[in-house]
Design an enzyme around this catalytic site. Structure first.
Site: not given
Length: 116
Positions: A30-31, A86, A94, A99-101
């Protein structure tokens, strides 16, 4: 999706710090990391959110989950991690690409949700 930022990352149009790629998924740092370990795992094919998946998406969803533990372990979170997806506006999504964090690090992540 031509303008989707994650689709553009998969196509190599936007640079990323890739940590994993196979025929179904792409993973990168992640940036704006929220934890010492913060990796995003995305399907290579555009799926807007978890709310839009179909039975045909089961292989990619399974792959996203199956690579999570290896990515966490290889990136500094061997003692555990949190996997977060999310979904939609209420869920805090967002970017309109599933996507999965993967978040973790050497210290506990903390409470899952604030009590109301």
């Amino acid at each position: 999706m031509d303008n989707c930022i994650f689709c553009r990352i998969v196509r190599g149009e936007i640079p990323s710090k890739k940590v994993y790629e196979d025929e179904l998924v792409f993973a990168f740092h992640d940036i704006q990391p929220q934890r010492p370990t913060h990796i995003l795992v995305i399907p290579k094919r555009h799926i807007a959110s978890l709310a839009q998946v179909t039975p045909e998406d089961e292989p990619v969803l399974g792959r996203m989950l199956s690579v999570a533990q290896q990515l966490a372990r290889d990136n500094g979170s061997a003692d555990g991690f949190r996997a977060i997806i999310n979904t939609g506006r209420v869920g805090g999504q967002e970017v309109a690409h599933l996507h999965m964090h993967i978040v973790g690090g050497p210290d506990p992540v903390g409470p899952m949700l604030k009590k109301i």
